[in-house]
Design a protein around this motif. Sequence first.
Motif, mmCIF file in Angstrom:
data_model
loop_
_atom_site.group_PDB
_atom_site.id
_atom_site.type_symbol
_atom_site.label_atom_id
_atom_site.label_comp_id
_atom_site.label_asym_id
_atom_site.label_seq_id
_atom_site.Cartn_x
_atom_site.Cartn_y
_atom_site.Cartn_z
ATOM 1 N N CYS A 113 27.380 27.597 17.501
ATOM 2 C CA CYS A 113 28.002 28.638 16.674
ATOM 3 C C CYS A 113 28.341 29.884 17.494
ATOM 4 O O CYS A 113 29.416 30.468 17.312
ATOM 5 C CB CYS A 113 27.074 29.013 15.522
ATOM 6 S SG CYS A 113 26.961 27.775 14.237
ATOM 7 N N MET A 114 27.442 30.273 18.405
ATOM 8 C CA MET A 114 27.735 31.446 19.237
ATOM 9 C C MET A 114 28.912 31.182 20.167
ATOM 10 O O MET A 114 29.769 32.053 20.349
ATOM 11 C CB MET A 114 26.500 31.854 20.040
ATOM 12 C CG MET A 114 25.439 32.518 19.207
ATOM 13 S SD MET A 114 24.078 33.217 20.165
ATOM 14 C CE MET A 114 23.309 31.758 20.807
ATOM 15 N N ALA A 115 28.978 29.985 20.740
ATOM 16 C CA ALA A 115 30.108 29.653 21.617
ATOM 17 C C ALA A 115 31.408 29.632 20.825
ATOM 18 O O ALA A 115 32.443 30.133 21.288
ATOM 19 C CB ALA A 115 29.866 28.309 22.293
ATOM 20 N N THR A 116 31.364 29.083 19.617
ATOM 21 C CA THR A 116 32.562 29.056 18.775
ATOM 22 C C THR A 116 32.990 30.462 18.403
ATOM 23 O O THR A 116 34.181 30.797 18.463
ATOM 24 C CB THR A 116 32.293 28.232 17.506
ATOM 25 O OG1 THR A 116 31.929 26.904 17.880
ATOM 26 C CG2 THR A 116 33.519 28.180 16.614
ATOM 27 N N GLY A 117 32.032 31.305 18.028
ATOM 28 C CA GLY A 117 32.358 32.688 17.686
ATOM 29 C C GLY A 117 32.947 33.448 18.852
ATOM 30 O O GLY A 117 33.919 34.193 18.695
ATOM 31 N N ALA A 118 32.382 33.268 20.037
ATOM 32 C CA ALA A 118 32.921 33.944 21.224
ATOM 33 C C ALA A 118 34.331 33.456 21.531
ATOM 34 O O ALA A 118 35.217 34.259 21.862
ATOM 35 C CB ALA A 118 32.004 33.711 22.417
ATOM 36 N N LEU A 119 34.543 32.161 21.408
ATOM 37 C CA LEU A 119 35.881 31.610 21.659
ATOM 38 C C LEU A 119 36.899 32.154 20.658
ATOM 39 O O LEU A 119 38.022 32.513 21.032
ATOM 40 C CB LEU A 119 35.842 30.084 21.602
ATOM 41 C CG LEU A 119 37.158 29.364 21.866
ATOM 42 C CD1 LEU A 119 37.600 29.612 23.305
ATOM 43 C CD2 LEU A 119 37.011 27.877 21.604
ATOM 44 N N LEU A 120 36.497 32.238 19.390
ATOM 45 C CA LEU A 120 37.414 32.778 18.386
ATOM 46 C C LEU A 120 37.718 34.245 18.638
ATOM 47 O O LEU A 120 38.835 34.705 18.406
ATOM 48 C CB LEU A 120 36.835 32.575 16.984
ATOM 49 C CG LEU A 120 36.786 31.130 16.501
ATOM 50 C CD1 LEU A 120 36.049 31.037 15.166
ATOM 51 C CD2 LEU A 120 38.177 30.546 16.386
ATOM 52 N N TRP A 121 36.731 35.021 19.099
ATOM 53 C CA TRP A 121 36.989 36.417 19.450
ATOM 54 C C TRP A 121 37.970 36.516 20.610
ATOM 55 O O TRP A 121 38.867 37.352 20.625
ATOM 56 C CB TRP A 121 35.693 37.113 19.855
ATOM 57 C CG TRP A 121 34.971 37.773 18.731
ATOM 58 C CD1 TRP A 121 35.455 38.115 17.510
ATOM 59 C CD2 TRP A 121 33.607 38.177 18.746
ATOM 60 N NE1 TRP A 121 34.478 38.699 16.773
ATOM 61 C CE2 TRP A 121 33.334 38.753 17.481
ATOM 62 C CE3 TRP A 121 32.597 38.117 19.688
ATOM 63 C CZ2 TRP A 121 32.097 39.269 17.157
ATOM 64 C CZ3 TRP A 121 31.360 38.629 19.357
ATOM 65 C CH2 TRP A 121 31.107 39.192 18.103
ATOM 66 N N ILE A 122 37.802 35.678 21.612
ATOM 67 C CA ILE A 122 38.675 35.701 22.787
ATOM 68 C C ILE A 122 40.096 35.324 22.430
ATOM 69 O O ILE A 122 41.065 35.930 22.903
ATOM 70 C CB ILE A 122 38.113 34.773 23.888
ATOM 71 C CG1 ILE A 122 36.806 35.344 24.435
ATOM 72 C CG2 ILE A 122 39.138 34.552 25.001
ATOM 73 C CD1 ILE A 122 36.038 34.374 25.302
ATOM 74 N N LEU A 123 40.244 34.330 21.567
ATOM 75 C CA LEU A 123 41.565 33.827 21.227
ATOM 76 C C LEU A 123 42.233 34.578 20.074
ATOM 77 O O LEU A 123 43.385 34.297 19.745
ATOM 78 C CB LEU A 123 41.490 32.338 20.861
ATOM 79 C CG LEU A 123 41.040 31.409 21.982
ATOM 80 C CD1 LEU A 123 40.958 29.976 21.487
ATOM 81 C CD2 LEU A 123 41.975 31.510 23.177
ATOM 82 N N ASP A 124 41.551 35.525 19.472
ATOM 83 C CA ASP A 124 42.109 36.258 18.339
ATOM 84 C C ASP A 124 43.242 37.168 18.803
ATOM 85 O O ASP A 124 43.017 38.112 19.561
ATOM 86 C CB ASP A 124 41.014 37.090 17.668
ATOM 87 C CG ASP A 124 41.496 37.801 16.423
ATOM 88 O OD1 ASP A 124 42.573 37.443 15.901
ATOM 89 O OD2 ASP A 124 40.783 38.710 15.959
ATOM 90 N N PRO A 125 44.476 36.906 18.354
ATOM 91 C CA PRO A 125 45.594 37.732 18.795
ATOM 92 C C PRO A 125 45.564 39.148 18.221
ATOM 93 O O PRO A 125 46.198 40.046 18.753
ATOM 94 C CB PRO A 125 46.820 36.973 18.322
ATOM 95 C CG PRO A 125 46.347 36.177 17.155
ATOM 96 C CD PRO A 125 44.901 35.856 17.451
ATOM 97 N N GLY A 126 44.822 39.380 17.159
ATOM 98 C CA GLY A 126 44.779 40.693 16.522
ATOM 99 C C GLY A 126 43.964 41.712 17.290
ATOM 100 O O GLY A 126 44.038 42.903 17.022
#
Length: 74
Positions: A56-69
């Motif tokens: 879950c932490m890896a997924t959350g970090a990846l989503l933060w990195i890839l978030d265009p906003g």
Amino acid sequence: TFWSGLAIAGFGGVSTFLAKQAADDYQAGNNAADAEARNRTWGSLAVTGFAVGGVCMATGALLWILDPGTGGNN
């Protein structure tokens, strides 16, 4: 997702502590059958908590990195 994963991993840490307590009880002979069962249960929950929390932490970090906003290019 990251913060939820951190909380789940924290539960894994608490489970590790409780598994260690049960292992100490087993080695001391204090209600050995119950202590062995508690050790297995808490040990399994610790491994599961660390694994699920890490994912879950890896997924959350990846989503933060890839978030265009959050890139400042809006």
